[in-house]
Design a protein around this motif. Structure first.
Motif, PDB file in Angstrom:
ATOM      1  N   THR A  69      14.153  31.903 -15.298  1.00  0.00           N
ATOM      2  CA  THR A  69      13.449  30.631 -15.456  1.00  0.00           C
ATOM      3  C   THR A  69      12.726  30.512 -16.791  1.00  0.00           C
ATOM      4  O   THR A  69      12.250  29.443 -17.136  1.00  0.00           O
ATOM      5  CB  THR A  69      12.399  30.473 -14.341  1.00  0.00           C
ATOM      6  OG1 THR A  69      11.365  31.455 -14.520  1.00  0.00           O
ATOM      7  CG2 THR A  69      13.028  30.635 -12.978  1.00  0.00           C
ATOM      8  N   LYS A  71      11.628  30.299 -20.741  1.00  0.00           N
ATOM      9  CA  LYS A  71      12.113  29.702 -21.981  1.00  0.00           C
ATOM     10  C   LYS A  71      11.077  29.938 -23.073  1.00  0.00           C
ATOM     11  O   LYS A  71       9.887  30.043 -22.804  1.00  0.00           O
ATOM     12  CB  LYS A  71      12.339  28.203 -21.813  1.00  0.00           C
ATOM     13  CG  LYS A  71      13.395  27.839 -20.793  1.00  0.00           C
ATOM     14  CD  LYS A  71      13.747  26.369 -20.867  1.00  0.00           C
ATOM     15  CE  LYS A  71      12.538  25.494 -20.652  1.00  0.00           C
ATOM     16  NZ  LYS A  71      12.863  24.057 -20.714  1.00  0.00           N
ATOM     17  N   ASP A  74       7.710  26.804 -24.486  1.00  0.00           N
ATOM     18  CA  ASP A  74       7.806  25.829 -23.410  1.00  0.00           C
ATOM     19  C   ASP A  74       6.459  25.147 -23.185  1.00  0.00           C
ATOM     20  O   ASP A  74       5.502  25.799 -22.770  1.00  0.00           O
ATOM     21  CB  ASP A  74       8.257  26.537 -22.126  1.00  0.00           C
ATOM     22  CG  ASP A  74       8.471  25.592 -20.971  1.00  0.00           C
ATOM     23  OD1 ASP A  74       8.283  24.378 -21.165  1.00  0.00           O
ATOM     24  OD2 ASP A  74       8.834  26.058 -19.887  1.00  0.00           O
ATOM     25  N   THR A  77       4.638  25.488 -19.685  1.00  0.00           N
ATOM     26  CA  THR A  77       4.173  26.796 -19.233  1.00  0.00           C
ATOM     27  C   THR A  77       2.703  26.961 -19.592  1.00  0.00           C
ATOM     28  O   THR A  77       2.291  26.661 -20.706  1.00  0.00           O
ATOM     29  CB  THR A  77       5.000  27.919 -19.880  1.00  0.00           C
ATOM     30  OG1 THR A  77       6.334  27.846 -19.396  1.00  0.00           O
ATOM     31  CG2 THR A  77       4.435  29.283 -19.535  1.00  0.00           C
ATOM     32  N   PHE A  90       9.233  24.112  -8.760  1.00  0.00           N
ATOM     33  CA  PHE A  90      10.274  23.090  -8.864  1.00  0.00           C
ATOM     34  C   PHE A  90       9.789  21.861  -8.100  1.00  0.00           C
ATOM     35  O   PHE A  90       9.583  21.916  -6.889  1.00  0.00           O
ATOM     36  CB  PHE A  90      11.591  23.616  -8.295  1.00  0.00           C
ATOM     37  CG  PHE A  90      12.136  24.795  -9.046  1.00  0.00           C
ATOM     38  CD1 PHE A  90      12.779  24.618 -10.261  1.00  0.00           C
ATOM     39  CD2 PHE A  90      11.986  26.078  -8.555  1.00  0.00           C
ATOM     40  CE1 PHE A  90      13.276  25.712 -10.972  1.00  0.00           C
ATOM     41  CE2 PHE A  90      12.479  27.172  -9.253  1.00  0.00           C
ATOM     42  CZ  PHE A  90      13.122  26.987 -10.460  1.00  0.00           C
ATOM     43  N   GLU A 121       5.025  28.138 -14.574  1.00  0.00           N
ATOM     44  CA  GLU A 121       6.134  27.487 -15.267  1.00  0.00           C
ATOM     45  C   GLU A 121       6.556  26.290 -14.414  1.00  0.00           C
ATOM     46  O   GLU A 121       6.991  26.457 -13.281  1.00  0.00           O
ATOM     47  CB  GLU A 121       7.299  28.467 -15.447  1.00  0.00           C
ATOM     48  CG  GLU A 121       6.945  29.675 -16.306  1.00  0.00           C
ATOM     49  CD  GLU A 121       8.070  30.692 -16.379  1.00  0.00           C
ATOM     50  OE1 GLU A 121       9.150  30.415 -15.805  1.00  0.00           O
ATOM     51  OE2 GLU A 121       7.873  31.753 -16.994  1.00  0.00           O
ATOM     52  N   ARG A 123       8.803  22.977 -13.472  1.00  0.00           N
ATOM     53  CA  ARG A 123      10.165  22.484 -13.632  1.00  0.00           C
ATOM     54  C   ARG A 123      10.381  21.267 -12.739  1.00  0.00           C
ATOM     55  O   ARG A 123      10.220  21.356 -11.520  1.00  0.00           O
ATOM     56  CB  ARG A 123      11.185  23.570 -13.241  1.00  0.00           C
ATOM     57  CG  ARG A 123      10.987  24.888 -13.980  1.00  0.00           C
ATOM     58  CD  ARG A 123      11.486  24.803 -15.408  1.00  0.00           C
ATOM     59  NE  ARG A 123      11.196  26.025 -16.143  1.00  0.00           N
ATOM     60  CZ  ARG A 123      10.267  26.141 -17.070  1.00  0.00           C
ATOM     61  NH1 ARG A 123       9.517  25.088 -17.380  1.00  0.00           N
ATOM     62  NH2 ARG A 123      10.072  27.267 -17.714  1.00  0.00           N
ATOM     63  N   TYR A 140       6.714  15.580 -19.891  1.00  0.00           N
ATOM     64  CA  TYR A 140       7.050  16.493 -20.983  1.00  0.00           C
ATOM     65  C   TYR A 140       6.400  16.010 -22.285  1.00  0.00           C
ATOM     66  O   TYR A 140       5.861  16.820 -23.062  1.00  0.00           O
ATOM     67  CB  TYR A 140       8.562  16.572 -21.140  1.00  0.00           C
ATOM     68  CG  TYR A 140       9.021  17.693 -22.037  1.00  0.00           C
ATOM     69  CD1 TYR A 140       9.285  18.959 -21.520  1.00  0.00           C
ATOM     70  CD2 TYR A 140       9.209  17.487 -23.405  1.00  0.00           C
ATOM     71  CE1 TYR A 140       9.715  19.995 -22.339  1.00  0.00           C
ATOM     72  CE2 TYR A 140       9.633  18.517 -24.228  1.00  0.00           C
ATOM     73  CZ  TYR A 140       9.884  19.767 -23.686  1.00  0.00           C
ATOM     74  OH  TYR A 140      10.296  20.787 -24.508  1.00  0.00           O
ATOM     75  N   GLU A 201      17.723  20.257 -18.849  1.00  0.00           N
ATOM     76  CA  GLU A 201      17.838  21.713 -18.729  1.00  0.00           C
ATOM     77  C   GLU A 201      16.973  22.245 -17.589  1.00  0.00           C
ATOM     78  O   GLU A 201      17.397  23.115 -16.825  1.00  0.00           O
ATOM     79  CB  GLU A 201      17.428  22.374 -20.043  1.00  0.00           C
ATOM     80  CG  GLU A 201      17.581  23.889 -20.043  1.00  0.00           C
ATOM     81  CD  GLU A 201      17.172  24.508 -21.370  1.00  0.00           C
ATOM     82  OE1 GLU A 201      17.059  25.741 -21.414  1.00  0.00           O
ATOM     83  OE2 GLU A 201      16.964  23.759 -22.342  1.00  0.00           O
ATOM     84  N   ASN A 202      15.756  21.715 -17.469  1.00  0.00           N
ATOM     85  CA  ASN A 202      14.875  22.147 -16.386  1.00  0.00           C
ATOM     86  C   ASN A 202      15.460  21.795 -15.025  1.00  0.00           C
ATOM     87  O   ASN A 202      15.392  22.586 -14.081  1.00  0.00           O
ATOM     88  CB  ASN A 202      13.500  21.516 -16.544  1.00  0.00           C
ATOM     89  CG  ASN A 202      12.681  22.178 -17.631  1.00  0.00           C
ATOM     90  OD1 ASN A 202      12.983  23.298 -18.053  1.00  0.00           O
ATOM     91  ND2 ASN A 202      11.645  21.503 -18.086  1.00  0.00           N
TER      92      ASN A 202
END
Length: 244
Positions: A69, A71, A74, A77, A90, A121, A123, A140, A201-202
């Protein structure tokens, strides 16, 4: 900013368990309709969170490599890269259970982040569709201005998800202004190709790991599905801290 090793490939070992969970939910909805309820909850509605704890555990493969998971650089994060515990979330901005968990449990998780014991993290898997994708792009963009949590709280205000009509670019820009973002920069970042790629991507990361329902969590590689009570996470974090 956390920096990690490159992603690794893992089998989708928990997909059958998630399918069972979805099937159980459908059966429950049928039973509700049979008792005379008008309709089942829909995306964007806010039913009461299910208090039942569902812990997913495969005795032969209970852990997922956390590097799957991670990156580099990020903005979603938070927490030190050497924290003893990592929590991957998630989520979806139209998910009522994600909203409830964010209100009830996330504040306690952020206390662990502040103490240096936890890295989170985040997502977005966007299982509810295009409005969720747009919200993920906005979140984001907010994270690029170091206001991910403030913006996240605004989208999940009072522990409730927004309806699709409240996740339009215009509404999301109003939310950015509310939390004190540079609106011009926010708009540019929200519409940037790089943001769209990161959001995609996430989402792919979540589905590749089998996170087909929200919220789903990986705590030091151990999966949990559903809006778990706060104590479940506190106990797991304390246990993980003690083992390091």
């Amino acid at each position: 900013m956390a920096k990690h090793a490159a992603p690794r490939v893992h089998v989708r070992w928990w997909i059958p368990l998630l399918v069972i969970a979805v099937a159980a939910s459908l059966i429950a909805l049928i039973l509700v309709n049979d008792t005379g309820e008008d309709s089942a909850p829909t995306a964007g509605s806010a039913p009461e969170p299910n208090p039942v704890v569902t812990e997913v555990e495969d005795p032969e493969q209970a852990d997922v490599d956390q590097d799957a998971t991670a990156k580099d650089d990020d903005p979603l994060t938070d927490g030190p890269s050497d924290a003893p515990v990592t929590l991957v979330v998630f989520s979806d901005y139209q998910c009522p259970f994600c909203a409830a968990w964010s209100k009830d449990t996330l504040p306690k998780m952020l206390e662990y982040v502040e103490d240096g014991d936890l890295r989170i993290e985040w997502r977005e898997v966007n299982v509810f569709g295009s409005a969720s994708v747009q919200a993920a792009k906005a979140a984001y963009a907010a994270a690029l201005q170091d206001k991910h949590w403030e913006y996240h709280a605004e989208l999940f205000k009072d522990g409730e998800p927004r309806s699709p009509s409240e996740l339009t670019p215009e509404a999301l820009t109003e939310a950015a202004e509310t939390v004190g973002l540079d609106v011009d920069q926010f708009t540019k970042d929200m519409n940037a190709k790089s943001t769209a790629e990161a959001v995609a991507e996430n989402a792919a990361m979540g589905t590749d790991l089998g996170a087909f329902s929200t919220p789903t969590f990986l705590l030091n590689g151990h999966p949990y599905v559903g809006a778990q009570p706060t104590d479940v996470f506190v106990d797991a974090i304390e246990e993980a801290k003690g083992s390091n």
